[in-house]
Design a protein around this motif. Sequence first.
Motif, short mmCIF file in Angstrom:
data_model
loop_
_atom_site.label_atom_id
_atom_site.label_comp_id
_atom_site.label_asym_id
_atom_site.label_seq_id
_atom_site.Cartn_x
_atom_site.Cartn_y
_atom_site.Cartn_z
N ALA A 226 67.52 50.84 -46.64
CA ALA A 226 66.48 49.80 -46.66
C ALA A 226 66.79 48.72 -45.64
O ALA A 226 65.88 48.24 -44.93
CB ALA A 226 66.37 49.21 -48.06
N TRP A 227 68.06 48.31 -45.54
CA TRP A 227 68.46 47.27 -44.59
C TRP A 227 68.23 47.71 -43.15
O TRP A 227 67.68 46.95 -42.33
CB TRP A 227 69.92 46.92 -44.81
N ALA A 228 68.62 48.93 -42.82
CA ALA A 228 68.46 49.42 -41.45
C ALA A 228 66.99 49.54 -41.08
O ALA A 228 66.60 49.21 -39.95
CB ALA A 228 69.15 50.78 -41.31
N THR A 229 66.16 49.97 -42.03
CA THR A 229 64.73 50.09 -41.74
C THR A 229 64.10 48.72 -41.51
O THR A 229 63.37 48.51 -40.54
CB THR A 229 64.01 50.81 -42.89
N MET A 230 64.39 47.77 -42.40
CA MET A 230 63.81 46.44 -42.24
C MET A 230 64.40 45.72 -41.02
O MET A 230 63.70 44.92 -40.38
CB MET A 230 64.03 45.62 -43.51
N ARG A 231 65.63 46.01 -40.71
CA ARG A 231 66.24 45.41 -39.51
C ARG A 231 65.49 45.87 -38.26
O ARG A 231 65.33 45.09 -37.31
CB ARG A 231 67.70 45.84 -39.44
N TYR A 232 65.05 47.10 -38.24
CA TYR A 232 64.27 47.59 -37.12
C TYR A 232 62.90 46.92 -37.08
O TYR A 232 62.37 46.61 -36.01
CB TYR A 232 64.12 49.10 -37.22
N VAL A 233 62.33 46.69 -38.27
CA VAL A 233 61.01 46.06 -38.33
C VAL A 233 61.04 44.65 -37.75
O VAL A 233 60.15 44.24 -37.00
CB VAL A 233 60.50 46.04 -39.79
#
Length: 238
Positions: A226-233
């Motif tokens: 979840a962190w990696a995905t939102m970090r990309y966002v």
Amino acid sequence: MSAPRDVPEGGGGVARRLLRPARQETYEKVFSTVYVGLMTNVLLALSCAPLLLALAVVRDPLASWPFFGVLSLLCAPALAGAFGCFEALDAGDTGVLRAFWGAYRRTWRRALAVWAAAGTAVAVLAVDAAAVAGTGWGPALVPFFCTAAALVISVAFALLVLAGEPRTAAERTRLRALVLPCLFLVARRWYLAAATLVVLGLAVAVVLVKPVAGLLLLTSPLLYAAWATMRYVVAPIR
């Protein structure tokens, strides 16, 4: 006649390369990742111990949701600390306690403010949705309340991700100035935000159903995804 002999030789070369033992650096990276994940789980459990103890004692948490809503504030700086561990791991640092405590101490005020605001907004939306659900036109408004709650949670999670990262411009920016950019980016890449919400929901479900296995084994991998995905966002404003 030489062509047929080249094929098995090439295939054998590929097989030998695939079966060749991995380098020592690869094993060290795997063990470091597992170590950071397990230690992050332990630190998360210790930081949220009062909430976990209350969930274990109370049979019907939904009946006492205001109490658990206030107690859940402990999760905000703990999540920021976990994100600090993930950021350090990406940088090659396996000092879990230092990274967790550093992010926790640096961001706890911001994390509490974000969690409190988001929790209040979601609670208001949930009460309003329950109030209109029984009316004749209520079912048409329930999707609106669900979408609004999903947006609030996504933006709050994005703010926590930004708060957990040091050496960024976002760390020196006021939270109020980050809300609209986060909302824009979350709405722009809504499919990634939806995937993040699914992963977060799975993490919460795992902890509630299997507390020991969820906290000690599965929490960090799910939170990291979840962190990696939102970090990309939110990469444009990091």
